[in-house]
Scaffold this motif. Structure first.
Motif, short mmCIF file in Angstrom:
data_model
loop_
_atom_site.label_atom_id
_atom_site.label_comp_id
_atom_site.label_asym_id
_atom_site.label_seq_id
_atom_site.Cartn_x
_atom_site.Cartn_y
_atom_site.Cartn_z
N VAL A 43 0.76 -1.21 0.05
CA VAL A 43 0.03 -0.02 0.01
C VAL A 43 0.92 1.28 -0.04
O VAL A 43 0.51 2.36 -0.81
N ASN A 44 1.92 1.29 0.70
CA ASN A 44 2.92 2.45 0.88
C ASN A 44 3.43 2.65 -0.72
O ASN A 44 3.72 3.78 -1.03
N LYS A 45 3.99 1.57 -1.36
CA LYS A 45 4.64 1.62 -2.61
C LYS A 45 3.46 2.32 -3.45
O LYS A 45 3.82 3.22 -4.50
N VAL A 46 2.44 1.87 -3.29
CA VAL A 46 1.32 2.43 -4.33
C VAL A 46 0.93 3.82 -4.19
O VAL A 46 0.83 4.81 -4.92
N ALA A 47 0.66 4.00 -2.87
CA ALA A 47 0.34 5.41 -2.36
C ALA A 47 1.30 6.59 -2.29
O ALA A 47 1.14 7.80 -2.89
N GLU A 101 3.80 3.51 -7.48
CA GLU A 101 4.15 2.40 -8.22
C GLU A 101 2.77 1.57 -8.28
O GLU A 101 1.87 1.85 -7.28
N SER A 102 2.58 1.09 -9.64
CA SER A 102 1.54 0.38 -9.87
C SER A 102 1.90 -1.20 -9.56
O SER A 102 2.93 -1.71 -9.67
N GLU A 148 -4.49 8.90 -7.20
CA GLU A 148 -4.60 9.73 -8.57
C GLU A 148 -4.72 9.05 -9.56
O GLU A 148 -5.50 9.71 -10.57
N GLU A 149 -4.19 8.09 -9.77
CA GLU A 149 -4.33 7.17 -11.02
C GLU A 149 -5.84 6.68 -11.21
O GLU A 149 -6.13 6.77 -12.45
N GLU A 157 -8.44 8.42 -9.95
CA GLU A 157 -9.32 9.41 -10.60
C GLU A 157 -9.07 9.97 -11.97
O GLU A 157 -10.12 10.33 -12.55
N LEU A 158 -7.82 9.80 -12.21
CA LEU A 158 -7.45 10.10 -13.89
C LEU A 158 -8.58 9.32 -14.62
O LEU A 158 -8.77 9.62 -15.74
N LEU A 159 -8.22 7.65 -14.26
CA LEU A 159 -9.08 6.98 -15.15
C LEU A 159 -10.63 7.20 -15.19
O LEU A 159 -10.97 6.91 -16.44
N GLN A 160 -10.98 7.61 -14.14
CA GLN A 160 -12.33 7.88 -14.21
C GLN A 160 -12.68 8.99 -14.97
O GLN A 160 -13.79 9.12 -15.54
N GLN A 161 -11.88 9.94 -14.84
CA GLN A 161 -12.00 11.18 -15.60
C GLN A 161 -12.24 10.88 -17.14
O GLN A 161 -12.76 11.29 -17.94
N ILE A 162 -11.14 9.97 -17.61
CA ILE A 162 -11.00 9.63 -18.87
C ILE A 162 -12.32 8.65 -19.53
O ILE A 162 -12.98 8.99 -20.48
N GLU A 163 -12.75 7.97 -18.58
CA GLU A 163 -14.05 7.28 -18.80
C GLU A 163 -15.19 8.27 -18.95
O GLU A 163 -16.02 8.20 -20.01
#
Length: 83
Positions: free
Chosen positions: A18-22, A26-27, A44-45, A47-53
């Motif tokens: 979780v720390n690596k991702v947050a 890192e994905s 952040e990623e 939210e970006l994916l949701q905005q694109i969708e």
């Protein structure tokens, strides 16, 4: 950068993952029996994916409206969609 981790290892090291991702941005791809089954991404990623969708959905709606020769009441659309 994307790292692959088995679900068994993820259970053992969840806090670190979780720390690596947050914080490390890192994905992580989770695998089970060698197959990709899920992905962990930062907020952040996501939210970006949701905005694109949402953008794609809006563009599709605009195209559908432009191609429509007749107005259909919302109730009829909902009925056709089973809503």
């Amino acid at each position: 950068m994307t790292t692959k981790i088995s679900t068994a290892d993820a259970r053992k090291n969840l806090a670190d993952i979780v720390n690596k991702v947050a914080y490390g941005k890192e994905s992580i791809v989770l695998t089970r029996r060698g197959k990709d089954v899920a992905a962990l991404v930062s907020i952040e990623e996501l939210e970006l994916l949701q905005q694109i969708e949402n953008y794609i959905d809006i563009e599709d709606a605009k195209k559908a409206l432009q191609g429509s020769a007749e107005n259909i009441p919302a109730e009829e659309v909902w009925k056709q969609l089973g809503l």
